[in-house]
Scaffold this active site. Structure first.
Site, PDB file in Angstrom:
ATOM      1  N   ASP A  23       0.864  -1.057   0.588  1.00 11.10           N
ATOM      2  CA  ASP A  23       0.089  -0.124   0.043  1.00 11.10           C
ATOM      3  C   ASP A  23       0.653   0.919  -0.211  1.00 11.10           C
ATOM      4  O   ASP A  23       2.103   1.364   0.111  1.00 11.10           O
ATOM      5  CB  ASP A  23      -0.819  -0.266   1.149  1.00 11.10           C
ATOM      6  CG  ASP A  23      -1.451   1.256   1.454  1.00 11.10           C
ATOM      7  OD1 ASP A  23      -1.834   1.532  -0.027  1.00 11.10           O
ATOM      8  OD2 ASP A  23      -2.032   1.882   2.506  1.00 11.10           O
ATOM      9  N   ASP A  25      -0.524   5.402   0.898  1.00 12.06           N
ATOM     10  CA  ASP A  25      -0.711   6.131   1.363  1.00 12.06           C
ATOM     11  C   ASP A  25      -0.330   5.776   2.911  1.00 12.06           C
ATOM     12  O   ASP A  25      -1.424   4.824   3.508  1.00 12.06           O
ATOM     13  CB  ASP A  25      -1.913   7.139   1.841  1.00 12.06           C
ATOM     14  CG  ASP A  25      -1.772   7.611   0.164  1.00 12.06           C
ATOM     15  OD1 ASP A  25      -0.951   9.193   0.162  1.00 12.06           O
ATOM     16  OD2 ASP A  25      -1.761   6.902  -1.165  1.00 12.06           O
ATOM     17  N   ASP A 202      -1.802   0.354   5.715  1.00 10.86           N
ATOM     18  CA  ASP A 202      -2.313   0.658   7.437  1.00 10.86           C
ATOM     19  C   ASP A 202      -3.749   0.351   7.271  1.00 10.86           C
ATOM     20  O   ASP A 202      -4.376   0.476   8.299  1.00 10.86           O
ATOM     21  CB  ASP A 202      -1.717   2.204   7.214  1.00 10.86           C
ATOM     22  CG  ASP A 202      -2.909   2.756   6.524  1.00 10.86           C
ATOM     23  OD1 ASP A 202      -2.362   2.653   4.830  1.00 10.86           O
ATOM     24  OD2 ASP A 202      -3.014   3.505   6.432  1.00 10.86           O
TER      25      ASP A 202
END
Length: 252
Positions: A23, A25, A202
């Site tokens: 991922d 961001d 996240d």
């Protein structure tokens, strides 16, 4: 059981047989108040390029951003990528981008409804994403419950679409495609096929990728302390993630 700390001292040899699905961001780069304000730290692009080379090109970005946006952020580096949570997919660096067909009439209706809802509410921001649309409330956190309630109401009569709630954002996208399906698709093709996957992210939007990695006896790496999660490993923040990548990229 909560995720265990990742062995951040691991060498490149320890992941030579792995495929990495990362991922962006909140995982590789720090979050910003607005998506366009993020900063790619110095050195990260080179580290990703070196690490990708060391594992035979089996490194892909799996993001909520459009692939064109990923290419802009990480230029001149081009990587295999899944964008918009799997609505876009590119098998090879600089290769053609495949896009899942979407009902543009429904997408336009959802975008217009979100724009009307956001009018007059300071801090709300509607983001058209090509095949999806999102509403951000990072600058208006008190409005979060109202945004989520409106999303549920808006989708009540919209078959084939769902709302994906992340960190201070709700994204509206077609059913049937997610980060997990993108990871599975990569794992069926070289150079990813036959490798043990590591999926890192996240947010709740990364849980499908985590589940896909675990189905293949892989590693699901949570960056941050969000709970609940199916992840089995954890790093505290994007800075720790970048340090881990830098060590792997530099090791001999």
């Amino acid at each position: 059981m909560p995720p265990q700390p990742l062995d951040s001292t691991a060498s490149a040899d320890s992941i030579s047989g792995m495929a990495l699905f990362l991922d962006v961001d909140g995982c590789l780069i720090d979050l910003a108040e607005r998506p366009e304000d993020v900063v790619v730290p110095a050195g990260l692009i080179g580290d990703l390029e070196r690490l990708s080379t060391r594992i035979g090109g089996a490194l892909a970005l799996v993001s909520g951003r459009a692939i064109a946006d990923l290419d802009r952020l990480f230029a001149p580096l081009s990587l295999p990528a899944a964008g918009q949570h799997g609505l876009e997919w590119r098998a090879a660096p600089a290769g053609p981008v495949e896009r899942v067909p979407v009902d543009r009439t429904v997408l336009a209706r959802l975008a217009a409804a979100l724009a009307d809802f956001a009018t007059g509410k300071t801090g709300l921001r509607v983001e058209p994403k090509g095949a999806a649309v999102a509403i951000h409330y990072r600058q208006a956190t008190a409005l979060g419950p109202d945004v989520i309630a409106f999303a549920e109401t808006l989708l009540a009569g919209t078959a084939g679409w769902h709302a994906l709630a992340g960190k201070m954002v709700v994204e509206f996208k077609p059913d049937g495609v997610d980060k997990g399906s993108a990871v599975e698709r990569f794992l069926a093709l070289p150079p990813f096929a036959g490798r043990r996957p590591l999926a890192a992210g996240d947010d709740v939007t990364d849980e499908d990728a985590f589940a896909a990695a675990l189905r293949h006896d892989g590693v699901a790496l949570q960056v941050g302390d969000r709970e609940p999660t199916v992840a089995n490993r954890r790093l505290p923040d994007p800075a720790a993630m970048r340090d881990w990548i830098a060590r792997l990229a530099a090791s001999r």
